[in-house]
Design a protein around this motif. Structure first.
Motif, PDB file in Angstrom:
ATOM      1  N   ALA A 127       0.834  -1.194   0.000  1.00  0.00           N
ATOM      2  CA  ALA A 127       0.000   0.000   0.000  1.00  0.00           C
ATOM      3  C   ALA A 127       0.875   1.252   0.000  1.00  0.00           C
ATOM      4  CB  ALA A 127      -0.915  -0.004   1.215  1.00  0.00           C
ATOM      5  N   LYS A 128       0.336   2.330  -0.516  1.00  0.00           N
ATOM      6  CA  LYS A 128       1.091   3.585  -0.506  1.00  0.00           C
ATOM      7  C   LYS A 128       1.449   4.009   0.904  1.00  0.00           C
ATOM      8  CE  LYS A 128       1.872   5.111  -4.687  1.00  0.00           C
ATOM      9  NZ  LYS A 128       3.239   5.447  -5.150  1.00  0.00           N
ATOM     10  N   ARG A 129       0.615   3.637   1.889  1.00  0.00           N
ATOM     11  CA  ARG A 129       0.924   4.023   3.268  1.00  0.00           C
ATOM     12  C   ARG A 129       2.205   3.362   3.770  1.00  0.00           C
ATOM     13  NH1 ARG A 129      -3.872   1.450   3.103  1.00  0.00           N
ATOM     14  NH2 ARG A 129      -3.868  -0.759   3.693  1.00  0.00           N
ATOM     15  N   LEU A 130       2.596   2.235   3.195  1.00  0.00           N
ATOM     16  CA  LEU A 130       3.888   1.641   3.557  1.00  0.00           C
ATOM     17  C   LEU A 130       5.004   2.641   3.268  1.00  0.00           C
ATOM     18  CD1 LEU A 130       5.685  -0.981   4.207  1.00  0.00           C
ATOM     19  CD2 LEU A 130       5.861  -1.170   1.719  1.00  0.00           C
ATOM     20  N   TYR A 131       4.977   3.235   2.093  1.00  0.00           N
ATOM     21  CA  TYR A 131       6.069   4.105   1.669  1.00  0.00           C
ATOM     22  C   TYR A 131       6.006   5.478   2.334  1.00  0.00           C
ATOM     23  CZ  TYR A 131       6.552   0.328  -1.615  1.00  0.00           C
ATOM     24  OH  TYR A 131       6.711  -0.925  -2.155  1.00  0.00           O
ATOM     25  N   THR A 132       4.785   6.005   2.517  1.00  0.00           N
ATOM     26  CA  THR A 132       4.718   7.310   3.182  1.00  0.00           C
ATOM     27  C   THR A 132       5.074   7.187   4.656  1.00  0.00           C
ATOM     28  OG1 THR A 132       2.322   7.052   3.518  1.00  0.00           O
ATOM     29  CG2 THR A 132       3.053   8.245   1.543  1.00  0.00           C
ATOM     30  N   MET A 133       4.803   6.033   5.265  1.00  0.00           N
ATOM     31  CA  MET A 133       5.320   5.786   6.608  1.00  0.00           C
ATOM     32  C   MET A 133       6.841   5.687   6.551  1.00  0.00           C
ATOM     33  SD  MET A 133       4.270   2.816   9.332  1.00  0.00           S
ATOM     34  CE  MET A 133       5.040   2.711  10.952  1.00  0.00           C
ATOM     35  N   GLY A 134       7.346   5.105   5.463  1.00  0.00           N
ATOM     36  CA  GLY A 134       8.787   4.993   5.275  1.00  0.00           C
ATOM     37  C   GLY A 134       9.477   6.335   5.160  1.00  0.00           C
ATOM     38  N   ASN A 135       8.754   7.373   4.718  1.00  0.00           N
ATOM     39  CA  ASN A 135       9.357   8.706   4.697  1.00  0.00           C
ATOM     40  C   ASN A 135       9.755   9.159   6.100  1.00  0.00           C
ATOM     41  OD1 ASN A 135       7.625   9.033   1.916  1.00  0.00           O
ATOM     42  ND2 ASN A 135       9.380  10.406   1.979  1.00  0.00           N
ATOM     43  N   ASP A 173       2.177   9.722  -6.246  1.00  0.00           N
ATOM     44  CA  ASP A 173       1.316   8.791  -6.986  1.00  0.00           C
ATOM     45  C   ASP A 173       2.114   7.804  -7.822  1.00  0.00           C
ATOM     46  OD1 ASP A 173      -1.217   7.836  -7.862  1.00  0.00           O
ATOM     47  OD2 ASP A 173      -0.940   8.899  -9.746  1.00  0.00           O
ATOM     48  N   LYS A 174       3.279   8.213  -8.317  1.00  0.00           N
ATOM     49  CA  LYS A 174       4.072   7.356  -9.198  1.00  0.00           C
ATOM     50  C   LYS A 174       5.339   6.810  -8.554  1.00  0.00           C
ATOM     51  CE  LYS A 174       2.563   9.322 -13.614  1.00  0.00           C
ATOM     52  NZ  LYS A 174       2.995   9.897 -14.917  1.00  0.00           N
ATOM     53  N   GLU A 175       5.796   7.420  -7.483  1.00  0.00           N
ATOM     54  CA  GLU A 175       7.090   7.062  -6.905  1.00  0.00           C
ATOM     55  C   GLU A 175       6.943   6.591  -5.468  1.00  0.00           C
ATOM     56  OE1 GLU A 175       9.662   6.925  -8.776  1.00  0.00           O
ATOM     57  OE2 GLU A 175       8.817   7.970 -10.501  1.00  0.00           O
ATOM     58  N   TRP A 182      20.759  19.526 -40.412  1.00  0.00           N
ATOM     59  CA  TRP A 182      20.399  19.225 -39.034  1.00  0.00           C
ATOM     60  C   TRP A 182      20.593  17.740 -38.739  1.00  0.00           C
ATOM     61  CZ3 TRP A 182      19.219  23.169 -35.812  1.00  0.00           C
ATOM     62  CH2 TRP A 182      18.916  24.397 -36.397  1.00  0.00           C
ATOM     63  N   ASN A 183      21.098  17.456 -37.557  1.00  0.00           N
ATOM     64  CA  ASN A 183      21.282  16.081 -37.099  1.00  0.00           C
ATOM     65  C   ASN A 183      20.532  15.874 -35.789  1.00  0.00           C
ATOM     66  OD1 ASN A 183      23.218  15.248 -39.172  1.00  0.00           O
ATOM     67  ND2 ASN A 183      24.639  16.651 -38.142  1.00  0.00           N
ATOM     68  N   PRO A 184      19.837  14.736 -35.640  1.00  0.00           N
ATOM     69  CA  PRO A 184      19.128  14.473 -34.377  1.00  0.00           C
ATOM     70  C   PRO A 184      20.097  14.432 -33.196  1.00  0.00           C
ATOM     71  CG  PRO A 184      18.482  12.904 -36.086  1.00  0.00           C
ATOM     72  CD  PRO A 184      19.683  13.637 -36.615  1.00  0.00           C
ATOM     73  N   VAL A 185      19.625  14.879 -32.060  1.00  0.00           N
ATOM     74  CA  VAL A 185      20.401  14.836 -30.820  1.00  0.00           C
ATOM     75  C   VAL A 185      19.672  13.928 -29.836  1.00  0.00           C
ATOM     76  CG1 VAL A 185      21.260  16.167 -28.846  1.00  0.00           C
ATOM     77  CG2 VAL A 185      21.310  17.162 -31.149  1.00  0.00           C
ATOM     78  N   GLY A 186      20.326  12.832 -29.454  1.00  0.00           N
ATOM     79  CA  GLY A 186      19.742  11.982 -28.420  1.00  0.00           C
ATOM     80  C   GLY A 186      19.817  12.670 -27.076  1.00  0.00           C
ATOM     81  N   TYR A 187      18.833  12.411 -26.218  1.00  0.00           N
ATOM     82  CA  TYR A 187      18.842  13.071 -24.918  1.00  0.00           C
ATOM     83  C   TYR A 187      18.410  12.097 -23.819  1.00  0.00           C
ATOM     84  CZ  TYR A 187      13.772  13.543 -25.669  1.00  0.00           C
ATOM     85  OH  TYR A 187      12.452  13.300 -25.901  1.00  0.00           O
ATOM     86  N   GLU A 188      18.801  12.445 -22.605  1.00  0.00           N
ATOM     87  CA  GLU A 188      18.401  11.709 -21.419  1.00  0.00           C
ATOM     88  C   GLU A 188      17.465  12.591 -20.613  1.00  0.00           C
ATOM     89  OE1 GLU A 188      22.059  10.975 -19.481  1.00  0.00           O
ATOM     90  OE2 GLU A 188      22.667   9.341 -20.830  1.00  0.00           O
ATOM     91  N   ALA A 189      16.383  12.001 -20.131  1.00  0.00           N
ATOM     92  CA  ALA A 189      15.431  12.734 -19.294  1.00  0.00           C
ATOM     93  C   ALA A 189      15.536  12.217 -17.869  1.00  0.00           C
ATOM     94  CB  ALA A 189      14.009  12.561 -19.819  1.00  0.00           C
ATOM     95  N   SER A 190      15.632  13.130 -16.921  1.00  0.00           N
ATOM     96  CA  SER A 190      15.685  12.727 -15.523  1.00  0.00           C
ATOM     97  C   SER A 190      14.355  12.115 -15.109  1.00  0.00           C
ATOM     98  CB  SER A 190      15.997  13.929 -14.638  1.00  0.00           C
ATOM     99  OG  SER A 190      14.912  14.850 -14.653  1.00  0.00           O
ATOM    100  N   ARG A 191      14.365  11.412 -13.983  1.00  0.00           N
ATOM    101  CA  ARG A 191      13.127  10.842 -13.465  1.00  0.00           C
ATOM    102  C   ARG A 191      12.117  11.968 -13.244  1.00  0.00           C
ATOM    103  NH1 ARG A 191      11.890   6.097 -10.794  1.00  0.00           N
ATOM    104  NH2 ARG A 191      14.092   5.521 -10.720  1.00  0.00           N
ATOM    105  N   PRO A 192      10.939  11.884 -13.844  1.00  0.00           N
ATOM    106  CA  PRO A 192       9.976  12.983 -13.692  1.00  0.00           C
ATOM    107  C   PRO A 192       9.543  13.152 -12.238  1.00  0.00           C
ATOM    108  CG  PRO A 192       9.370  11.527 -15.514  1.00  0.00           C
ATOM    109  CD  PRO A 192      10.451  10.837 -14.752  1.00  0.00           C
ATOM    110  N   LYS A 193       9.303  14.391 -11.882  1.00  0.00           N
ATOM    111  CA  LYS A 193       8.836  14.723 -10.538  1.00  0.00           C
ATOM    112  C   LYS A 193       7.442  15.315 -10.641  1.00  0.00           C
ATOM    113  CE  LYS A 193       9.840  17.765  -6.634  1.00  0.00           C
ATOM    114  NZ  LYS A 193      10.721  18.840  -6.131  1.00  0.00           N
ATOM    115  N   ILE A 194       6.477  14.715  -9.961  1.00  0.00           N
ATOM    116  CA  ILE A 194       5.118  15.236  -9.965  1.00  0.00           C
ATOM    117  C   ILE A 194       5.108  16.593  -9.270  1.00  0.00           C
ATOM    118  CG2 ILE A 194       2.815  14.912  -8.998  1.00  0.00           C
ATOM    119  CD1 ILE A 194       3.130  11.940  -9.436  1.00  0.00           C
ATOM    120  N   THR A 195       4.452  17.552  -9.899  1.00  0.00           N
ATOM    121  CA  THR A 195       4.320  18.860  -9.282  1.00  0.00           C
ATOM    122  C   THR A 195       2.893  19.031  -8.769  1.00  0.00           C
ATOM    123  OG1 THR A 195       4.071  19.761 -11.525  1.00  0.00           O
ATOM    124  CG2 THR A 195       6.240  19.915 -10.500  1.00  0.00           C
ATOM    125  N   GLY A 196       1.929  19.280  -9.636  1.00  0.00           N
ATOM    126  CA  GLY A 196       0.552  19.403  -9.178  1.00  0.00           C
ATOM    127  C   GLY A 196      -0.412  19.280 -10.337  1.00  0.00           C
ATOM    128  N   GLY A 197      -1.625  18.759 -10.067  1.00  0.00           N
ATOM    129  CA  GLY A 197      -2.661  18.696 -11.093  1.00  0.00           C
ATOM    130  C   GLY A 197      -2.264  17.919 -12.324  1.00  0.00           C
TER     131      GLY A 197
END
Length: 745
Positions: free
Chosen positions: A342-350, A418-420, A542-557
């Motif tokens: 359950a999510k409460r496991l992890y929020t208790m873990g905080n 919600d996701k992490e 023009w040449n494509p540039v590969g990129y890395e995206a950091s782990r997304p962080k939920i903000t709001g809404g």
């Protein structure tokens, strides 16, 4: 590479280096973060730990027989693989589900269930700090009813025998199994004659038992275990006030325990005034099964209230793992061998993963905004500290955290949302001793730091575009706007970002000298799709540039934030970077919030005419003026050349003695997309002119129906350049020349 790139990059970078400030209506809407302070020297209660019941009743058997039992134990008790609980609540067996060590008066049976011993020893392996045991009921032969269930009282003539029973329980576990019982609790919910194992007590019974029986027996037998009294179903000390106010019984009472199936969360004032620890030893929810972030955050808020409002020393959820189909456990086991945390496991873990026994709660603004809660803790021995933020709203909130009585250079943030689940994100670096904390909607964030830590060195970028205006954009496709709306705080009070106005492929282009690296912050709605990057040396191939995206962080809404960095090294000599938005369900689904470049930066043109006066021109026709109006709609440009009548008018530039013009770049503004042309001509003698085929960048919206674009040309080899505004148009002022950059050879 064409020389033009040297000019246009110069115009963009020069704007940065000259320190020009651009006012913008969007900037004024930026939210001001709330200010909070952590006070190192404002100390409250010491923390004894966080825990669950598991080695009791049938629940030890359930986890012992579970195919993934090691994984479950890791999730509960390992600090590396789980939430690092530091306390385990066990049962002093009575003969129902859990055998008693004294089934008959004077008959001792020390063999214990293998499942109970396994759970305790596996918890010890994972670093558990305290193991304590609660009596649900004494053995049946000690009770007035002769039964374990449905209440009944401890017989008066069994008070000393019960004290000896508890003493032997503690001694036997140490002697036979090398298990230290940190504390024993005399009764579970002593006010309630439950149909399961239960025993009733009155407040005066506790006083008599503690003073006249338990105290002398534990003293005689040198029992080290602490004594817990209370554990009422309601968070209350009503059952123990009588004993606390009696000096003899009070001296044998170490911890006042309580459950919280009802009752407000407030301090147990009598217990605290007597110097006793207060433990919340059992709470859960028997309602319909929940496993969502709102439930998890609600439980984190409850833990916060016990720590901050009640000044409790410990918090225990009822069950760690079970086959229960409601919310009585943190982990739900299934008969097919699978489980769901359950999510409460992890929020208790905080809390439990970071706030360890011996930490002390310290001062912080604990409820600075409705629905947002802070608590702070320190390790007095090491200087480590923890700040826990609970955001029980759907809106992102920003806070500027300052430290009083200590210093730190950075904070590590660990987020459950919600996701992490307890996911570590990039460290937050102090700025002038202050940390900006961003709390996404419905999230729990733990910030950890160390007193005296040094601020780490940060990457220094040559140019950063905050997208508060268009001044750094070299070119853009038509459908773009600067967005200042911030629903649910989803953009962390960022006052301006670039986003599409049509659900089609749209691009922005930057041009700087020798771009080596870049970093971009992107906000996206629900899912991140349809972004591509391209690089170019000359602006044509023009040449494509590969990129890395950091782990997304939920903000709001439903908004999230990610940071984009290139994969590998950009090609040497890269002068252009194109950002393309495509796909997605909405045109507003992706926002470019900020982009930083590592580049050589400045290309200095020979001539830069900002049209503040006519000194750099050679000549111009009659119907001209320098216009300073409406600068806010033209990127803060405080002076541009424009006609005073809707007629054909010109401006000419002349190269210096023994010099010729090689390239030029002109910044042009058009009202309502007016398409009556601005033309460019070259001449050797100043008499005969040839039209220049200029290359135009895409236009961008600068506000109030104005748009800006650049015109460029190279390899001119001429003495004169003429800028001609054609006749006609909507108004005399509908076209304006903002800047002119020219290279001489």
């Amino acid at each position: 590479m064409k020389n033009f790139s040297k000019i246009v990059a110069g115009l963009l970078v020069t704007t940065l280096l000259t320190g020009t400030a651009f006012s913008n209506e969007l900037v004024a809407k930026a939210a001001v973060p709330n200010k909070i302070t952590m006070n190192w020297n404002q100390q409250y209660q010491e923390i004894d730990g966080f825990g669950v019941s598991q080695a009791c009743d049938v629940y030890g058997d359930q986890i012992y027989g579970f195919p993934q039992r090691d994984t479950i134990m890791d999730l509960l008790f390992s600090n590396d693989k789980g939430i690092g609980l530091s306390m385990l609540r066990c049962e002093v067996g009575n003969g129902l589900n859990m055998p008693t060590i004294e089934p008959q008066d004077g008959v001792w049976v020390y063999e214990r269930p293998v499942s109970e011993l396994w759970v305790i020893n596996e918890a010890k392996k994972r670093g558990i700090d305290k193991i304590f045991s609660t009596v649900w009921s004494p053995p049946a032969w000690m009770k007035t009813t002769g039964k374990i269930t449905n209440g009944g009282y401890l017989k008066k003539d069994c008070y000393r025998k019960f004290a000896e029973y508890l003493a032997e329980y503690v001694s036997a576990y140490k002697r036979l199994y090398d298990i230290d019982i940190y504390a024993v609790s005399i009764a579970n919910e002593p006010e309630y004659a439950a149909m399961w194992q239960s025993c009733l007590w009155k407040p005066e019974n506790f006083t008599e038992f503690l003073q006249n029986h338990l105290a002398p027996v534990f003293a005689e037998k040198n029992i080290p275990a602490k004594v817990i009294v209370g554990e009422k179903g309601e968070w209350s000390e009503a059952m123990v006030v009588n004993a606390l106010n009696n000096p003899a019984s009070c001296s044998r009472l170490d911890i006042v325990g309580g459950h919280q199936y009802s009752g407000s969360i407030s301090p147990l004032t009598t217990a605290i005034s007597k110097g006793k620890r207060t433990w919340e030893t059992e709470v859960s929810d028997t309602g319909i099964y929940k496993n969502d972030i709102k439930d998890g955050v609600a439980w984190a808020e409850r833990i916060h209230r016990f720590m901050s409002d009640a000044s409790a020393n410990a918090f225990m959820y009822w069950l760690g793992a079970s086959y229960k189909t409601n919310n009585e456990s943190l982990i739900r086991l299934y008969q097919d061998g699978t489980y769901v945390s359950a999510k409460r496991l992890y929020t208790m873990g905080n809390f439990s993963k970071f706030v360890k026994p011996g930490y002390v709660r310290i001062g912080i603004n604990n409820n600075p905004v409705k629905g947002v809660y802070f608590s702070a803790y320190k390790n007095p021995l090491t200087g480590e500290f923890v700040v826990i933020a609970v955001n029980n709203t759907d809106t992102n909130h920003l806070f500027d955290l300052s430290l009083d009585g200590c210093t730190a250079g950075s904070l590590t943030q660990t987020i459950s949302n919600d996701k992490e689940n307890l996911t570590r994100y990039e460290d937050i670096i102090s700025e002038n001793g202050t940390f900006q904390l961003s709390l996404g909607g419905y999230s729990v964030v733990t910030f950890t730091g160390t007193n005296g830590s040094i601020r780490p060195e940060q990457r220094v970028w040559t140019i950063t575009d905050e997208l508060n205006d268009w001044k750094y954009i070299y070119s853009a496709t038509p459908e773009w706007m600067l967005e200042g709306n911030d629903p649910y705080g989803g953009f962390e009070a960022d006052p301006s970002r670039a986003r599409r106005t049509a659900k089609s492929e749209q691009s922005l282009t930057y041009c700087f000298k020798n771009i080596r690296d870049f970093e971009a912050q992107i906000y996206f709605y629900k899912q991140f799709v349809g972004m591509k990057l391209y690089a170019s040396i000359d602006g044509e191939t023009w040449n494509p540039v590969g990129y890395e995206a950091s782990r997304p962080k939920i903000t709001g809404g439903y908004w999230e934030k990610t940071t984009i960095r290139p994969q590998g090294i950009l090609q040497a000599g890269t002068n252009y970077l194109k950002i393309e938005f495509d796909l997605g369900d909405q045109e507003w689904d992706k926002h470019l919030a900020k982009i930083s470049f590592d580049c050589d930066g400045v290309f200095v043109p020979t001539i830069h005419d900002s049209l503040n006066d006519w000194s750099k021109t050679d000549s111009h026709s009659v119907n001209w003026m320098l216009d300073a109006d409406n600068a806010q709609s033209m990127e803060g440009d405080s002076s541009r050349a424009r006609r005073t009548s809707a007629s054909k008018e010109f401006i000419t530039y002349k190269a210096g003695e023994n010099k010729t013009f090689d390239t030029f770049c002109a910044k042009l503004y058009y009202f309502r997309g007016a398409n009556s042309p601005i033309r460019f001509y070259s001449s050797i003698d100043g008499v005969n002119y040839t039209e220049i085929t200029a290359q135009y960048s895409g236009s961008v919206d600068t506000g109030s129906y104005w748009r800006r674009m650049y015109a460029k040309a190279s390899n001119l080899n001429c003495k004169y350049i003429k800028v001609e505004f054609d006749g006609g148009g909507l108004y005399p002022w509908d076209k304006q020349l903002g800047d002119m950059w020219i290279n001489e050879l």
